[in-house]
Structures are given as structure tokens and as C-alpha cells.
Design an enzyme around this catalytic site. Structure first.
Site, short mmCIF file in Angstrom:
data_model
loop_
_atom_site.label_atom_id
_atom_site.label_comp_id
_atom_site.label_asym_id
_atom_site.label_seq_id
_atom_site.Cartn_x
_atom_site.Cartn_y
_atom_site.Cartn_z
CG HIS A 81 -2.13 -0.93 0.98
ND1 HIS A 81 -2.22 -2.17 1.58
CD2 HIS A 81 -3.22 -0.81 0.20
CE1 HIS A 81 -3.34 -2.75 1.19
NE2 HIS A 81 -3.97 -1.96 0.35
CG HIS A 121 -7.23 4.43 -3.04
ND1 HIS A 121 -6.24 4.46 -3.97
CD2 HIS A 121 -7.26 3.15 -2.60
CE1 HIS A 121 -5.70 3.26 -4.10
NE2 HIS A 121 -6.30 2.44 -3.27
CG ASP A 208 -8.07 -0.51 -4.29
OD1 ASP A 208 -8.68 -0.24 -3.25
OD2 ASP A 208 -6.82 -0.51 -4.34
#
Ligand SMILES: COc1ccc(Cl)c(-c2nnc3c(C)nc4ccc(C(=O)NCC(C)C)cc4n23)c1
Ligand SMILES: [Mg+2]
Ligand SMILES: [Zn+2]
Length: 317
Positions: A81, A121, A208
Site C-alpha cells: 500500500h 485513496h 484498486d
């Protein structure tokens, strides 16, 4: 904060067309992770320009540069991430815009908000699942602090980006997936506000998960990074005397099995529903199906060799 020197260094270079980075930059098979980290801010600006956002929103060059560098700086460096993930996610939004014609089903503002949401995000994600960030308003304010940008759009974009970022929580996706499938079955109605919101959520989740729509090498590498994060969290939970879930437990997790379950349970339904609305997306479904097939081969090989299916699976070809 981003140094003025860094902003000027990036702002002095003319924004090249996407093909400058790779002739296939706007094709579904292009892998954004292959682009060098230092090239990514200029590539983001190139996609902004190519989608017509800079002229339509009258975003100053320095403002856009500062925004992109601030967003990149907002990411930490966990195995998965991180900024490379955000860049890959935003790139898939660009691919859908270029190849599926998003603007035909949406207003231009929603596509702009989706692209910005993709970039923002997972800002400040620590590689653990207990933190959901809504893109910080200060980062978005940077985008509208330039001269002449249309401030009334700012509130609308901010609300859209917040809703879209909240939609990236997989638990949220699982809550609305039946509504998304009902909308796709009934036929997308671009004049129905609920349909527009549901489709934005589906598109965000598609972005995503877009690493699964590329080659097996990419898909396997992403799984390795994700399980590095999951197993580190499991190790921390065990140290705190808690029992990690199987997916986070390096001693219990059977990675091929978990990945087949994730592709069957979440990723394939997402991209198949996308294809119901955008038939040209069928190429990405084929890629995800191929990756699922490769995981079944890994699972079989492990069973035949009677080998454990922990992180060692990533050493196999
Ligand atoms: C869209 O939001 C997210 C957020 C976080 C992650 Cl890591 C992902 C994500 N992106 N790629 C993957 C792959 C290849 N495998 C995954 C296996 C399991 C899970 C997971 O969170 N399972 C629990 C949940 C069903 C309640 C997520 C996985 N994942 C997507
Ligand atoms: Mg997330
Ligand atoms: Zn993400």
C-alpha cells in the site's frame, strides 16, 4: 510539505504525451509498475492533460505539480500500500477512460473525481487493515489553490472524492455488491443518481484490484507483497496475544487457496460486472481468469510435491 525546488524541477519540464513513457501506455496490457518511480509524477500530469482535465479545470502547472508531489509524499512505504499502488490504481482509471469511454456514462466531473480519488485513496496507509483514510482535504485544497480554478466545482469534487475513497473499503464493497449487480442486470441508467454512485464504486474497486488484470508475473508479485503486509500484521497480533485470522497467519495461510478464493469471491465478479456495462472490458476478465488458472497449477504442484504453501510459493516459477 514539498520543497519549492522539487516543484520547480518538475514544473519546468513540458508535459509530454502518454506515449512518451511507453507506446502502449493507454492499453489494458500495459503494466504501470514498470515505470520508474521518478517518472511517475510527470506521467500523472501527462494523464491529467490527456484526459483534458488541466484545460477544463484551468489547473495551473505549478499547482498540479505541487498536488501530485504532495500526494506522492503522503504515502508511506509498506510492501504493497505505497505510491506504486496508487499510481497503478490511477493508471487503470486512465485506461478505462481511454478504452471504455467513461465520459459517455458520467459527467466529466465524476471521472476527474475518480482519478483524483485513485491517487489519494490509500494515503498514509500503514500496511495494516485497521486504518481507512479519507483523502485529506489539505491535499485536495492544493489542487484548487491555483488562480482561476473554478471554486464552485471544489465542493462537489471534494464530496465525490470522499464518497469514492470510502468505497475502497472492501467491506463496503461487499455491502453494496448486490445493489451493483442488480443495477448492471437492470441496465445502467446514467440519469439515475443511485446508478451513477454505484457505478463509481464499482469502477473504484476495479482500479484498486487492477493488478490482477495484468500478467501472471505481475499478479503473483502483488500477492507476495500483500501477504508480506498481512503476515506482518498477523505476527504483530500474535505478539499482542491475539489470534490472527487465517489470511494473516503465515503458519496457517494456504496462499494459492486464498488467492483462488479472492479471485472467485471478489475480483472476477467485479470485472465480470464491469463487462456487463462495458463489453470492451472483456479482455481484463480473460487476464484475471488466466491468473486464477495459474494459482490452481501452483496449488496442484504444491500438493504433488507435498510442499507447504506459505511464502515459499513465490519462489516457484
Ligand atoms: C479493494 O480494497 C482492498 C483493500 C485491501 C486489499 Cl489487500 C485489497 C486487495 N488487492 N489485491 C488483493 C489480492 C490480490 N488479494 C487479497 C486477498 C484478501 C484481501 C482482503 O482484504 N480480504 C478480506 C476482505 C474480503 C474482508 C484483499 C486482497 N487484495 C483490496
Ligand atoms: Mg485501501
Ligand atoms: Zn488500494
Amino acid at each position: 510539505q514539498v520543497s519549492l525546488e522539487e516543484v520547480m524541477r518538475h514544473a519546468m519540464v513540458p508535459i509530454p504525451p502518454p506515449q512518451f513513457f511507453d507506446p502502449d501506455m493507454d492499453k489494458f496490457h500495459y503494466i504501470p509498475r514498470n515505470l520508474a518511480y521518478d517518472q511517475t509524477p510527470l506521467a500523472v500530469m501527462s494523464m491529467f492533460e490527456d484526459m483534458g482535465f488541466i484545460s477544463r479545470h484551468r489547473i495551473g502547472r505549478e499547482t498540479l505539480t505541487k498536488f501530485v508531489l504532495m500526494v506522492r509524499k503522503g504515502y508511506r512505504d509498506p510492501p504493497y500500500h505505497n505510491w506504486a499502488h496508487a499510481f497503478a490504481v490511477a493508471h487503470f482509471c486512465y485506461l478505462m477512460h481511454k478504452n471504455l469511454g467513461l465520459q459517455d456514462l458520467f459527467g466529466e466531473l465524476e471521472v476527474f473525481a475518480l482519478f483524483v480519488a485513485c491517487l489519494c485513496h490509500d494515503i498514509d496507509h500503514r500496511g495494516t487493515t485497521n486504518s481507512y483514510q479519507v483523502a485529506s482535504e489539505s491535499v485536495l485544497a492544493a489542487l484548487y489553490s491555483s488562480e482561476g480554478s473554478v471554486m464552485e466545482d471544489y465542493e462537489k469534487v471534494l464530496d465525490l472524492v470522499k464518497d469514492i475513497v470510502l468505497a475502497t473499503d472492501l467491506a463496503h464493497h461487499l455491502k453494496i455488491v448486490d445493489d451493483i449487480n442488480a443495477m448492471a442486470k437492470a441496465g445502467y441508467d446514467k440519469n439515475n443518481l443511485k446508478h451513477r454512485r454505484l457505478l463509481l464504486c464499482l469502477l473504484m474497486t476495479s482500479c484498486d484490484l487492477s493488478d490482477q488484470t495484468k500478467t501472471w508475473m505481475n499478479s503473483k508479485k502483488i500477492a507476495e507483497l500483500i501477504y508480506q503486509e498481512f503476515f506482518s500484521q498477523g505476527d504483530m497480533e500474535r505478539k499482542m496475544g491475539r489470534n490472527p485470522s487465517e489470511m494473516m497467519d503465515r503458519c496457517k495461510a494456504c496462499i494459492p487457496e486464498l488467492q483462488i478464493g479472492f479471485l472467485d469471491g471478489i475480483a472476477l465478479p467485479v470485472f465480470r460486472t464491469l463487462t456487463q456495462i462495458f463489453p470492451d472490458a472483456v479482455v481484463v476478465v480473460k487476464a484475471v481468469e488466466n491468473n486464477r488458472l495459474m494459482w490452481t497449477r501452483v496449488a496442484k504442484k504444491l500438493k504433488d510435491l507435498n510442499l507447504p504453501s506459505n511464502m515459499d510459493v513465490f519462489k516457484m516459477n
